[in-house]
Design a protein around this motif. Structure first.
Motif, PDB file in Angstrom:
ATOM      1  N   VAL A 110      43.158  34.318  42.449  1.00 12.96           N
ATOM      2  CA  VAL A 110      42.009  34.819  41.688  1.00 12.96           C
ATOM      3  C   VAL A 110      40.786  34.771  42.600  1.00 12.96           C
ATOM      4  O   VAL A 110      40.352  33.698  43.014  1.00 12.96           O
ATOM      5  CB  VAL A 110      41.759  33.978  40.425  1.00 12.96           C
ATOM      6  N   VAL A 168      55.036  36.741  38.863  1.00 16.57           N
ATOM      7  CA  VAL A 168      54.701  36.787  40.295  1.00 16.57           C
ATOM      8  C   VAL A 168      54.859  35.368  40.862  1.00 16.57           C
ATOM      9  O   VAL A 168      54.787  34.382  40.121  1.00 16.57           O
ATOM     10  CB  VAL A 168      53.258  37.298  40.575  1.00 16.57           C
ATOM     11  N   HIS A 180      46.006  35.864  51.158  1.00 17.59           N
ATOM     12  CA  HIS A 180      46.996  36.909  50.864  1.00 17.59           C
ATOM     13  C   HIS A 180      47.642  37.408  52.153  1.00 17.59           C
ATOM     14  O   HIS A 180      48.865  37.536  52.255  1.00 17.59           O
ATOM     15  CB  HIS A 180      46.329  38.072  50.124  1.00 17.59           C
ATOM     16  N   LEU A 194      48.952  29.352  40.842  1.00 10.16           N
ATOM     17  CA  LEU A 194      47.678  30.063  40.665  1.00 10.16           C
ATOM     18  C   LEU A 194      46.682  29.495  41.657  1.00 10.16           C
ATOM     19  O   LEU A 194      46.379  28.292  41.635  1.00 10.16           O
ATOM     20  CB  LEU A 194      47.167  29.866  39.233  1.00 10.16           C
ATOM     21  N   SER A 248      52.084  37.973  47.378  1.00  8.10           N
ATOM     22  CA  SER A 248      51.164  37.390  46.388  1.00  8.10           C
ATOM     23  C   SER A 248      50.354  38.531  45.783  1.00  8.10           C
ATOM     24  O   SER A 248      50.305  39.629  46.339  1.00  8.10           O
ATOM     25  CB  SER A 248      50.240  36.360  47.044  1.00  8.10           C
ATOM     26  N   LEU A 249      49.741  38.250  44.649  1.00 11.20           N
ATOM     27  CA  LEU A 249      48.912  39.268  43.986  1.00 11.20           C
ATOM     28  C   LEU A 249      47.474  38.771  43.947  1.00 11.20           C
ATOM     29  O   LEU A 249      47.213  37.637  43.538  1.00 11.20           O
ATOM     30  CB  LEU A 249      49.420  39.496  42.558  1.00 11.20           C
ATOM     31  N   GLU A 295      54.685  39.733  33.011  1.00  9.42           N
ATOM     32  CA  GLU A 295      55.018  40.007  34.409  1.00  9.42           C
ATOM     33  C   GLU A 295      55.174  38.692  35.161  1.00  9.42           C
ATOM     34  O   GLU A 295      54.469  37.732  34.876  1.00  9.42           O
ATOM     35  CB  GLU A 295      53.891  40.818  35.066  1.00  9.42           C
ATOM     36  N   LEU A 317      49.560  34.004  42.371  1.00 14.34           N
ATOM     37  CA  LEU A 317      48.430  34.824  41.913  1.00 14.34           C
ATOM     38  C   LEU A 317      47.158  34.220  42.505  1.00 14.34           C
ATOM     39  O   LEU A 317      46.898  33.019  42.335  1.00 14.34           O
ATOM     40  CB  LEU A 317      48.373  34.815  40.380  1.00 14.34           C
ATOM     41  N   ILE A 359      50.438  37.642  32.914  1.00 18.36           N
ATOM     42  CA  ILE A 359      51.121  37.407  34.190  1.00 18.36           C
ATOM     43  C   ILE A 359      51.497  35.940  34.276  1.00 18.36           C
ATOM     44  O   ILE A 359      50.639  35.058  34.110  1.00 18.36           O
ATOM     45  CB  ILE A 359      50.213  37.790  35.382  1.00 18.36           C
ATOM     46  N   SER A 414      52.753  33.038  36.739  1.00 21.45           N
ATOM     47  CA  SER A 414      52.750  32.835  38.175  1.00 21.45           C
ATOM     48  C   SER A 414      53.258  31.431  38.479  1.00 21.45           C
ATOM     49  O   SER A 414      52.893  30.471  37.800  1.00 21.45           O
ATOM     50  CB  SER A 414      51.301  33.013  38.643  1.00 21.45           C
ATOM     51  N   HIS A 443      54.884  26.901  35.759  1.00 22.97           N
ATOM     52  CA  HIS A 443      54.146  28.138  36.017  1.00 22.97           C
ATOM     53  C   HIS A 443      52.802  28.093  35.286  1.00 22.97           C
ATOM     54  O   HIS A 443      52.559  27.199  34.471  1.00 22.97           O
ATOM     55  CB  HIS A 443      54.959  29.365  35.598  1.00 22.97           C
ATOM     56  N   LEU A 475      43.476  39.229  42.629  1.00 27.26           N
ATOM     57  CA  LEU A 475      42.808  39.744  41.432  1.00 27.26           C
ATOM     58  C   LEU A 475      41.307  39.479  41.582  1.00 27.26           C
ATOM     59  O   LEU A 475      40.918  38.398  42.023  1.00 27.26           O
ATOM     60  CB  LEU A 475      43.391  38.950  40.287  1.00 27.26           C
TER      61      LEU A 475
END
Ligand SMILES: Cc1cc2nc3c(=O)[nH]c(=O)nc-3n(C[C@H](O)[C@H](O)[C@H](O)COP(=O)(O)OP(=O)(O)OC[C@H]3O[C@@H](n4cnc5c(N)ncnc54)[C@H](O)[C@@H]3O)c2cc1C
Length: 381
Positions: free
Chosen positions: A14, A9, A24, A158, A34-35, A7, A12, A153, A155, A139, A37
């Motif tokens: 964390v 993104v 975010h 990060l 953004s994702l 995937e 990401l 994932i 990204s 990335h 986690l």
């Protein structure tokens, strides 16, 4: 999600603590996805016993992302600073700064809930376990387990916002040999929106107004913290009263928790396509209530730089440079306070008393300190 699929993104994050969630939301406000986690469910933040003193500046930032928990926030109108068994005291008053409050006290759980309420349902992977992080040139690849599935994932950036780091050679640790015992307690008469910072040879004692109660941060050497944790409520109230003095009396203490205290400073904030913000970048002693206030400024500054320059451009070095003064200045200020005030040395006690007196009698010096508590590095000349 099919196993084996990679995937993609842009960003990401964390760690979905208050700092990660702020980043975010600040990015989303500028149109950048953004994702998030986290290894825990979001609901677990509701068990956190901390109360946080947030600066007026932090309130302004949270308001911009609709996450200011106004009904859960108790304003601080004055801060009284003194030392046990010594002369000298100073009073910082909001009236001198034309602000509605010097700061606010909010439970960690209420702050986290206000931020979480703004997250769209697809913003976050909760209870995700990171298995591997592989940095690349353009990335970072993260392998994780989520809801029983392995996911990979990739990204472009990060962001680490995992909170206080454990053993990590990149982080310099200086142990204070102090533990914070925290609890809520009822004062008589009421708190009148006043916070107290009282320096004792064992460590600083802070009382923060919270609803009708005080949130107490009682700092002690580890062995004394053991003893205080083991006390019944009556003995705890007496121990607190002895440290604080007689200006208020206390009753009905709530449950106690403890936190070991150390200064943890990460030297390098940026490595390749990874960046560290919030407590994982710097964990400070809670004496001057700077931790989250600093972390939210990290998140805000990073969001501003990414929104301005884009994720692909070389903006990370700008981020590290822009945070240097605020984080190092706050860490140094906090560290000096803890080390200068947590002892019973006669000459130092005299110097502390003179310092507190000078703060009280010399408004420009007092304003210098107060403005940095309210605004952080934005107030540096
Ligand atoms: C006693 C005490 C009093 C304090 N008082 C104040 C105060 O008055 N004012 C103030 O500004 N600050 C105060 N602080 C500091 C404040 O609590 C922190 O600065 C703030 O919580 C940091 O937020 P954060 O989001 O960086 O980290 P955290 O709040 O620790 O959140 C980190 C998140 O990352 C997640 N995570 C961790 N590891 C992983 C992983 N490997 N994978 C995925 N997720 C992960 C965790 O589950 C958590 O949800 C105090 C601290 C203490 C201990």
């Amino acid at each position: 999600m099919t196993e084996g699929l990679v995937e993609q993104v842009d960003i990401l994050i964390v760690g979905a603590g208050p700092v990660g969630m702020t980043l975010h939301l600040a990015l989303a406000a500028g149109g950048q996805k953004s994702l998030l986690l986290d290894r825990r469910p979001l609901a677990s933040q509701q068990g956190d016993p901390r109360a946080l003193a947030l600066s007026y500046g932090a309130r302004q930032l949270l308001e911009q992302i609709n996450s200011w928990p106004s009904r859960a926030a108790t304003p601080i109108e004055t801060i009284h600073i003194s030392q046990k068994d010594g002369f000298g005291r100073t009073l910082i008053d909001r009236a001198d700064y034309a602000l509605p409050a010097l700061g606010y006290v909010v439970r960690y759980r209420d702050l986290a809930a206000a931020l979480a309420a703004q997250l769209p349902p697809d913003a976050m992977l909760a209870e995700a376990e990171i298995l591997d992080i592989t940095p690349g040139d353009d990335h970072v690849t993260v392998t994780l387990r989520h809801a029983g599935q392995l996911r990979t994932i990739q990204s472009k950036l990060l962001v680490h916002a995992e909170g206080t780091p454990g053993d990590d050679p990149a982080v310099k640790v200086s142990d204070y040999e102090q533990h914070a015992v925290i609890a809520e307690i009822t004062p008589t008469p009421g708190h009148n929106k006043r916070a107290w910072e009282r320096f004792t040879p064992d460590g600083p004692l802070a009382l923060l107004p919270l609803g009708d109660e005080y949130s107490v941060v009682f700092t002690l050497p580890p062995a004394k913290a053991d003893a205080v944790m083991a006390m019944d409520d009556t003995a705890f109230t007496v121990a607190l009263q002895n440290q604080f003095g007689r200006r208020l009396s206390f009753a009905k203490p709530g449950p106690r928790s403890r936190f070991p205290l150390a200064l943890r400073l990460r030297e390098t904030l940026v490595k390749g396509k990874e960046v560290w913000i919030g407590n994982t970048a710097q964990t400070l002693h809670p004496v001057s209530g700077q931790g989250f206030n600093l972390g939210i400024r990290d998140a805000w500054q990073l969001a501003e730089i990414l929104l301005k320059n884009g994720v692909d451009r070389g903006s990370l070095a700008d981020y590290a440079a822009s945070r240097r003064l605020d984080r190092k200045g706050s860490a140094f200020f906090t560290d000096q306070i803890v080390r200068t005030f947590s002892n019973d040395c006669g000459p130092l006690k005299l110097a502390r008393g003179l310092g507190l007196l000078a703060l009280d009698l010399c408004p420009p010096v007092r304003h210098f300190v107060a403005k940095r508590m309210i605004w952080g590095a934005r107030a540096w000349p």
